[in-house]
Design a protein around this motif. Structure first.
Motif, PDB file in Angstrom:
ATOM      1  N   GLU A 296      -4.052  12.843 -43.216  1.00 16.03           N
ATOM      2  CA  GLU A 296      -2.866  12.000 -43.263  1.00 16.03           C
ATOM      3  C   GLU A 296      -3.137  10.603 -42.702  1.00 16.03           C
TER       4      GLU A 296
ATOM      5  N   ARG B 105      -1.920   7.281 -40.869  1.00 17.29           N
ATOM      6  CA  ARG B 105      -0.891   6.880 -39.909  1.00 17.29           C
ATOM      7  C   ARG B 105      -1.196   5.468 -39.434  1.00 17.29           C
TER       8      ARG B 105
ATOM      9  N   LEU C 170       4.278   6.427 -43.226  1.00 21.66           N
ATOM     10  CA  LEU C 170       3.035   6.147 -42.510  1.00 21.66           C
ATOM     11  C   LEU C 170       3.264   5.649 -41.087  1.00 21.66           C
TER      12      LEU C 170
ATOM     13  N   ILE D  41       4.360   5.696 -37.195  1.00 23.87           N
ATOM     14  CA  ILE D  41       4.310   6.661 -36.099  1.00 23.87           C
ATOM     15  C   ILE D  41       5.591   6.539 -35.268  1.00 23.87           C
TER      16      ILE D  41
END
Length: 312
Positions: free
Chosen positions: A166, A168, A195, A197
């Protein structure tokens, strides 16, 4: 690639900039015309990525968001020079005069440092013009621009940092943006929500280390930048994203844990190597008062051509 030619909205001069950002020349002059909205890329963007200046200037003009572009320096650099306060005051006054003469009502600033300097310059002095200074990422978001996940993946892959699993993104907020976080909020609006956080959704400025570097404390600067990378990595970030082209090389030089991406690299699908780009800036076009002593080092915008025989 051919020279990048920009007609400066605040001076009427036509500036031809080399694709590598190392040289420039005044190719001709024009009468200034009224420009209610002006794109102001700033020295860092002009030096590191002149191609992006041209692309963004055309895009904003075609969208009716900017009537012109100015390659002038905001003047912040003068604070670090001998007699800086006096020269900065003169540069600010000259800028206010040029802005008023061009009928400027809004400046779209690409650089957080420039935005802060412009607000300072345009808010001072009797009869200062009422001008909005708008952060470029906020303006782009308001125009409906958004960054695609596929572009994020492509830019990270070009930096040889393709994410395992993934992706981020951790947004690094620049210090001059603390007054309202127009750049920080604008960048977050442009990036894909998927994307971002959670711990990084609200802007919070911590210096990249450039302030320490300006004071000659190079080890402290590197340590500060490294802490920013460590903090982002601890939250699972795949990359550091910034809206400041001064923060980008500073963070890239200070740590290798995460790739550093200026959000315009995503917007324009234009990956940059910030370690290679981190060099002294050759182009700073200062607009100082006519009484300023003649300078032949290419610093003063209006004396660029006479002093250097037409070239920097």
């Amino acid at each position: 690639m051919d020279e990048i030619r920009i007609t400066d909205a605040l001076t009427g001069a036509v500036i031809a900039v080399a694709p590598d950002g190392n040289t420039a020349r005044v190719s001709e002059g024009e009468d200034r015309h009224l420009s209610p909205s002006v794109f102001f890329p700033g020295c860092s963007l002009l030096n590191y990525a002149p191609a992006l200046v041209s692309v963004l200037a055309d895009f904003l003009a075609q969208a009716g968001v900017a009537d012109g572009t100015s390659l002038l320096c905001c003047g912040k650099i003068l604070d670090f020079e001998e007699d800086g306060a006096v020269r900065r005051a003169a540069a600010d006054e000259a800028l206010r005069t040029a802005v008023a003469a061009a009928g400027v009502e809004r400046i779209v600033a690409a650089c957080p440092n420039c935005a802060a300097a412009l607000k300072r310059a345009l808010s001072g002095g009797e009869g200062a013009p009422a001008v909005e200074v708008a952060p470029l990422p906020r303006v782009l978001a308001e125009m409906g621009c958004r960054i695609d996940e596929d572009v994020v993946a492509r830019v990270l892959e070009a930096k040889r940092r393709a994410a395992d699993g993934e992706m981020r993104l951790w947004v690094h907020d620049s210090c001059p943006d603390r007054d309202g976080y127009g750049f920080g909020r604008g960048v977050r609006a442009l990036l894909p929500d998927s994307l971002l956080i959670e711990e990084n959704l609200m802007p919070s400025s911590r210096c990249c280390g450039s302030a320490a570097r300006a004071a000659g404390r190079f080890e402290a600067a590197l340590a500060q930048g490294a802490r920013r990378g460590d903090e982002a990595a601890s939250h699972g970030a795949s990359a550091l994203v910034t809206a400041c082209m001064s923060c980008a090389p500073s963070l890239a030089l200070a740590q290798e844990a995460l790739p550093v991406v200026h959000y315009l690299e995503f917007i324009c699908d234009y990956p940059m190597d910030w370690r290679a780009s981190a060099r002294p800036m050759a182009l700073r076009f200062l607009l100082e008062d006519e009484g300023e002593r003649a300078r032949c080092d290419g610093r003063a915008f209006m004396s660029l051509s006479p002093c250097a025989g037409g070239a920097l």
